[in-house]
Design a protein around this motif. Structure first.
Motif, PDB file in Angstrom:
ATOM      1  N   UNK A   1      -7.527  -5.813  -2.668  1.00  0.00           N
ATOM      2  CA  UNK A   1      -8.168  -6.492  -1.553  1.00  0.00           C
ATOM      3  C   UNK A   1      -9.462  -7.175  -1.965  1.00  0.00           C
ATOM      4  N   UNK A   2     -10.287  -6.469  -2.692  1.00  0.00           N
ATOM      5  CA  UNK A   2     -11.612  -6.983  -3.006  1.00  0.00           C
ATOM      6  C   UNK A   2     -11.718  -7.587  -4.408  1.00  0.00           C
ATOM      7  N   UNK A   3     -10.601  -7.701  -5.108  1.00  0.00           N
ATOM      8  CA  UNK A   3     -10.605  -8.315  -6.421  1.00  0.00           C
ATOM      9  C   UNK A   3     -11.033  -7.409  -7.562  1.00  0.00           C
TER      10      UNK A   3
ATOM     11  N   UNK B   1      -5.149   1.093  -1.088  1.00  0.00           N
ATOM     12  CA  UNK B   1      -6.113   0.213  -0.437  1.00  0.00           C
ATOM     13  C   UNK B   1      -5.554  -0.417   0.841  1.00  0.00           C
ATOM     14  N   UNK B   2      -4.242  -0.611   0.848  1.00  0.00           N
ATOM     15  CA  UNK B   2      -3.585  -1.185   2.011  1.00  0.00           C
ATOM     16  C   UNK B   2      -2.256  -0.469   2.195  1.00  0.00           C
ATOM     17  N   UNK B   3      -2.021  -0.002   3.420  1.00  0.00           N
ATOM     18  CA  UNK B   3      -0.788   0.728   3.719  1.00  0.00           C
ATOM     19  C   UNK B   3       0.393  -0.211   3.523  1.00  0.00           C
ATOM     20  N   UNK B   4       1.440   0.233   2.802  1.00  0.00           N
ATOM     21  CA  UNK B   4       2.608  -0.642   2.587  1.00  0.00           C
ATOM     22  C   UNK B   4       3.175  -1.166   3.908  1.00  0.00           C
ATOM     23  N   UNK B   5       3.547  -2.430   3.906  1.00  0.00           N
ATOM     24  CA  UNK B   5       3.999  -3.119   5.119  1.00  0.00           C
ATOM     25  C   UNK B   5       5.233  -2.472   5.745  1.00  0.00           C
ATOM     26  N   UNK B   6       6.051  -1.820   4.964  1.00  0.00           N
ATOM     27  CA  UNK B   6       7.291  -1.254   5.486  1.00  0.00           C
ATOM     28  C   UNK B   6       7.066   0.015   6.323  1.00  0.00           C
ATOM     29  N   UNK B   7       5.870   0.574   6.309  1.00  0.00           N
ATOM     30  CA  UNK B   7       5.598   1.775   7.109  1.00  0.00           C
ATOM     31  C   UNK B   7       5.368   1.396   8.564  1.00  0.00           C
ATOM     32  N   UNK B   8       6.072   2.057   9.483  1.00  0.00           N
ATOM     33  CA  UNK B   8       5.895   1.720  10.896  1.00  0.00           C
ATOM     34  C   UNK B   8       4.475   2.051  11.376  1.00  0.00           C
ATOM     35  N   UNK B   9       4.007   1.293  12.317  1.00  0.00           N
ATOM     36  CA  UNK B   9       2.712   1.442  12.984  1.00  0.00           C
ATOM     37  C   UNK B   9       1.502   1.131  12.102  1.00  0.00           C
ATOM     38  N   UNK B  10       1.447   1.655  10.899  1.00  0.00           N
ATOM     39  CA  UNK B  10       0.278   1.474  10.044  1.00  0.00           C
ATOM     40  C   UNK B  10       0.446   0.408   8.979  1.00  0.00           C
ATOM     41  N   UNK B  11       1.673  -0.054   8.763  1.00  0.00           N
ATOM     42  CA  UNK B  11       1.960  -0.989   7.686  1.00  0.00           C
ATOM     43  C   UNK B  11       1.065  -2.215   7.678  1.00  0.00           C
ATOM     44  N   UNK B  12       0.497  -2.502   6.514  1.00  0.00           N
ATOM     45  CA  UNK B  12      -0.350  -3.669   6.342  1.00  0.00           C
ATOM     46  C   UNK B  12      -1.820  -3.426   6.620  1.00  0.00           C
ATOM     47  N   UNK B  13      -2.146  -2.316   7.217  1.00  0.00           N
ATOM     48  CA  UNK B  13      -3.555  -2.044   7.522  1.00  0.00           C
ATOM     49  C   UNK B  13      -4.315  -1.604   6.277  1.00  0.00           C
TER      50      UNK B  13
END
Length: 168
Positions: free
Chosen positions: A7-9, A82-94
């Motif tokens: 996320x932050x490089x 650092x970022x919840x995997x997108x495939x996880x329901x509800x939290x994905x991508x956060x």
């Protein structure tokens, strides 16, 4: 080295990546020893223990739990830490708040240090356990001794994660 998107490089330090990947390997020998015991393999303990189904299930569960917890160390150096995997329901991508990883990892390192300090207080003298030969005793020690590195490696990787995610 695999390209790591962050996320932050800021990439994790190489030593932290190596340490994080080492942790699951440290828990593997003791888990395999417990799985052998659960399967009824002669591991040199005399008299040979009677391993019930409940014992076998607990050995397997403990081995899977330890390996699963050890694998979580990888989250401190991988993008899913650092970022919840997108495939996880509800939290994905956060975004993972840094302290949501740092606090459990730090407490885990502390708990491991306490557990292994207690469990290994008389190690390698196993006390009342008798072995068929000295080689079996050496095998048991060789399988469990790497666990002593789990807490300090987890603490070091957690510190590296803290510095990378919280330092501006």
């Amino acid at each position: 080295m695999v390209s790591i998107s962050v996320r932050d490089g800021r990439r994790p330090q190489r030593w932290a990546v190596l340490a994080a990947h080492t942790v699951p390997l440290l828990t593997l020998p003791s888990g395999l020893w417990r799985l052998a015991l659960a399967a009824g393999v002669d591991v040199g303990i005399r008299p040979r223990p009677v391993v019930t189904l409940a014992d076998s299930l607990s050995f397997v569960a403990l081995s899977l739990l330890c390996e699963g917890l050890a694998l979580l160390t990888l989250g401190l150096v991988r993008p899913w830490g650092e970022r919840v995997p997108a495939w996880l329901p509800l939290l994905g991508g956060r975004r993972v708040t840094p302290f949501a990883a740092i606090v459990p990892a730090g407490l885990g390192a502390l708990a491991l240090a306490v557990v292994w300090a207690y469990a290994f207080r008389a190690f390698p003298d196993i006390g009342t356990i008798e072995f068929a030969g000295a080689g079996w005793h050496v095998l048991l020690v060789a399988c469990y001794l790497p666990l002593l590195l789990w807490a300090p490696l987890l603490a070091a990787v957690t510190w590296a994660y803290f510095l990378r995610r919280c330092r501006y």
